[in-house]
Design a protein around this motif. Structure first.
Motif, PDB file in Angstrom:
ATOM      1  N   LEU A 111       0.829  -1.203   0.000  1.00  0.00           N
ATOM      2  CA  LEU A 111       0.000   0.000   0.000  1.00  0.00           C
ATOM      3  C   LEU A 111       0.865   1.256   0.000  1.00  0.00           C
ATOM      4  CD1 LEU A 111      -2.732  -1.137   2.556  1.00  0.00           C
ATOM      5  CD2 LEU A 111      -3.003  -0.879   0.089  1.00  0.00           C
ATOM      6  N   THR A 112       1.996   1.200   0.702  1.00  0.00           N
ATOM      7  CA  THR A 112       2.921   2.325   0.673  1.00  0.00           C
ATOM      8  C   THR A 112       3.490   2.513  -0.730  1.00  0.00           C
ATOM      9  OG1 THR A 112       3.511   1.942   2.992  1.00  0.00           O
ATOM     10  CG2 THR A 112       5.033   3.286   1.675  1.00  0.00           C
TER      11      THR A 112
ATOM     12  N   ILE B 103      11.628   1.286  -3.605  1.00  0.00           N
ATOM     13  CA  ILE B 103      10.785   0.108  -3.532  1.00  0.00           C
ATOM     14  C   ILE B 103      11.590  -1.136  -3.883  1.00  0.00           C
ATOM     15  CG2 ILE B 103       8.688  -0.979  -4.420  1.00  0.00           C
ATOM     16  CD1 ILE B 103       8.285   1.534  -2.704  1.00  0.00           C
ATOM     17  N   ALA B 104      11.563  -2.120  -3.005  1.00  0.00           N
ATOM     18  CA  ALA B 104      12.310  -3.349  -3.221  1.00  0.00           C
ATOM     19  C   ALA B 104      11.733  -4.138  -4.390  1.00  0.00           C
ATOM     20  CB  ALA B 104      12.268  -4.198  -1.949  1.00  0.00           C
TER      21      ALA B 104
ATOM     22  N   ILE C  36      -3.381   3.710   3.777  1.00  0.00           N
ATOM     23  CA  ILE C  36      -2.089   4.389   3.696  1.00  0.00           C
ATOM     24  C   ILE C  36      -2.159   5.334   2.506  1.00  0.00           C
ATOM     25  CG2 ILE C  36       0.388   4.111   3.340  1.00  0.00           C
ATOM     26  CD1 ILE C  36       0.203   1.352   4.566  1.00  0.00           C
ATOM     27  N   LEU C  37      -1.940   6.606   2.750  1.00  0.00           N
ATOM     28  CA  LEU C  37      -2.078   7.570   1.657  1.00  0.00           C
ATOM     29  C   LEU C  37      -1.333   8.854   1.967  1.00  0.00           C
ATOM     30  CD1 LEU C  37      -5.742   9.012   1.641  1.00  0.00           C
ATOM     31  CD2 LEU C  37      -4.451   8.400   3.670  1.00  0.00           C
ATOM     32  N   THR C  38      -1.152   9.652   0.932  1.00  0.00           N
ATOM     33  CA  THR C  38      -0.556  10.983   1.055  1.00  0.00           C
ATOM     34  C   THR C  38      -1.658  12.021   0.915  1.00  0.00           C
ATOM     35  OG1 THR C  38      -0.153  11.098  -1.319  1.00  0.00           O
ATOM     36  CG2 THR C  38       1.625  10.201   0.051  1.00  0.00           C
TER      37      THR C  38
ATOM     38  N   VAL D 111      -1.205   7.000   7.899  1.00  0.00           N
ATOM     39  CA  VAL D 111      -1.673   5.619   8.045  1.00  0.00           C
ATOM     40  C   VAL D 111      -2.858   5.579   8.987  1.00  0.00           C
ATOM     41  CG1 VAL D 111      -1.005   3.279   8.677  1.00  0.00           C
ATOM     42  CG2 VAL D 111       0.708   4.842   7.771  1.00  0.00           C
ATOM     43  N   ALA D 112      -3.906   4.841   8.573  1.00  0.00           N
ATOM     44  CA  ALA D 112      -5.036   4.524   9.453  1.00  0.00           C
ATOM     45  C   ALA D 112      -4.726   3.176  10.091  1.00  0.00           C
ATOM     46  CB  ALA D 112      -6.334   4.486   8.669  1.00  0.00           C
ATOM     47  N   ASN D 113      -4.010   3.192  11.197  1.00  0.00           N
ATOM     48  CA  ASN D 113      -3.516   1.955  11.790  1.00  0.00           C
ATOM     49  C   ASN D 113      -4.643   1.020  12.216  1.00  0.00           C
ATOM     50  OD1 ASN D 113      -0.602   2.268  11.727  1.00  0.00           O
ATOM     51  ND2 ASN D 113      -0.881   3.962  13.167  1.00  0.00           N
ATOM     52  N   GLU D 114      -5.774   1.581  12.628  1.00  0.00           N
ATOM     53  CA  GLU D 114      -6.886   0.734  13.062  1.00  0.00           C
ATOM     54  C   GLU D 114      -7.477  -0.042  11.886  1.00  0.00           C
ATOM     55  OE1 GLU D 114      -8.835   3.334  16.646  1.00  0.00           O
ATOM     56  OE2 GLU D 114      -8.564   4.281  14.686  1.00  0.00           O
TER      57      GLU D 114
END
Length: 413
Positions: free
Chosen positions: A108-109, A123-124, A350-352, A393-396
């Motif tokens: 998502l990142t 990015i790997a 996950i967003l900017t 990030v919306a960790n929940e």
């Protein structure tokens, strides 16, 4: 060549005693230097009725689960059922089965980072491969809905492989090209201990054509077999042919949601279930391929569909509860950017700021204000510490959607 991955979990080598009489009759000698061994030229997928001993009830449950998911999707005009999160979970799990590892968080990142050319090198390689898988589904599922079973062709199979393998720096063939070498599954490098020897290279194209003919659903199977049965048989036959040097598992699992979409059903992404039940998956494949016990893999796919639909229900309920909690943390104005963002976060946890502004159709300043409001009440957390190109990030949400398959979402809180 030993095709490794999790296939080495198969317990018994491929010898004549383990093969059904019909399968033994399809053995052909492999070319040098493996001419002391035999490959299986699998028969065309069965188009008539197949033995459903002991799995009929599970098959009925799976069909009911597909109908239930379809009914919910029709009620929800923009359902979580077809969220990008589900596609990305599929990509992560299907790739993990083949030891290409990424996390949902990384994927998502990457969706945001890869939109920024200056940051692409961050990015790997493995994350890129998993992202290619997800983006391929994003593009092809709508096409399958539109075209139906006519979408299946040799060009499609080659495209699927080319897309999911193009980022693998260790792949030795041209992605999308059928193999020209002998491969075997399992055996830890020794063909004498292999669990399955696919057909020799000169038979691959003809066998794959049989898979494609079956996928197009123009024969008797359209009247004698339902969607779940056809998914199990098509997947098994494709894996038996093993048309590429590597990457066959990922392509074979891509066919499952595409078959559902082409068949008029809401796609369910079953790789998380397969990843959580790998030993049972390989055992079912082995029984279908070596013994022609089709009911084994049909039962497994039926169970995967039921469990995936149940998991989806649990996830939707948990996200609904979470949104209710969020609404109690501050006074949200109707139609404000921050309010509209609450509905977006289950899809984009996950967003900017830039991504939020683009999706909501608001200015960068408005999106910034919305993010600040959500950070203030603990709905979003800034993770980079940067002054620019910050990621929120919306960790929940992540805790719910990224939980191990089968775990109650309430255990993640």
């Amino acid at each position: 060549m030993d095709v490794r991955g999790s296939a080495v979990l198969w317990l018994f080598p491929m010898n004549r005693q383990n093969l059904a009489h019909t399968v033994r009759g399809s053995l052909v000698r492999l070319p040098p230097p493996y001419d002391g061994h035999y490959g299986v030229v699998p028969a065309a997928p069965p188009e008539g009725h197949v033995d459903l001993s002991g799995v009929l009830d599970r098959l009925v449950e799976a069909s009911a689960a597909i109908e239930r998911v379809g009914a919910i999707a029709r009620e929800m005009h923009d359902p979580y059922l077809i969220s990008r999160i589900l596609v990305r979970q599929e990509a992560v799990s299907s790739s993990a089965i083949e030891n290409t590892n990424s996390t949902l968080d990384e994927l998502l990142t990457a969706d945001d980072v890869l939109d920024q050319p200056d940051d692409q090198n961050r990015i790997a390689s493995q994350v890129r491969q998993v992202r290619d898988y997800a983006l391929l589904l994003d593009r092809l599922v709508p096409q399958a809905v539109e075209q139906g079973d006519a979408i299946f062709s040799l060009d499609l199979i080659r495209r699927l492989h080319a897309e999911v393998m193009r980022g693998d720096p260790d792949y030795e063939d041209v992605p999308g090209e059928l193999r020209q070498i002998v491969v075997w599954i399992g055996g830890l490098g020794q063909i004498s201990r292999s669990t399955w020897n696919p057909p020799p290279p000169d038979r691959v194209r003809a066998c794959l054509d049989q898979t494609i003919d079956y996928l197009r659903n123009e024969g008797m199977q359209s009247m004698t077999q339902n969607l779940v049965v056809r998914m199990a048989i098509a997947h098994t036959h494709f894996e038996a042919v093993h048309p590429f040097r590597d990457g066959n598992g990922r392509v074979g699992r891509l066919l499952l949601p595409l078959m559902m979409a082409a068949g008029g059903a809401i796609p369910l992404y079953v790789s998380p279930f397969i990843d959580a039940n790998k030993a049972a998956y390989y055992e079912a494949l082995k029984r279908a391929q070596q013994r022609l016990e089709w009911y084994a893999i049909i039962g497994f796919i039926a169970d995967a569909i039921v469990a995936t639909a149940d998991e989806l229900d649990l996830t939707r309920a948990a996200l609904t509860r979470l949104r209710g909690e969020w609404l109690g943390r501050r006074r949200f104005r109707r139609n404000a950017a921050s309010t509209r963002a609450l509905d977006l976060l289950p899809h984009y946890p996950i967003l900017t700021v830039r991504r939020l502004a683009a999706i909501l159709g608001v200015t960068f300043t408005q999106a910034t204000q919305a993010v600040e409001q959500l950070v203030d009440v603990g709905i979003l957390t800034e993770r980079t510490g940067y002054a620019r190109n910050r990621i929120f990030v919306a960790n929940e949400v992540l805790a719910i959607v990224n939980r191990p398959f089968g775990r109650d979402p309430r255990e993640t809180r």
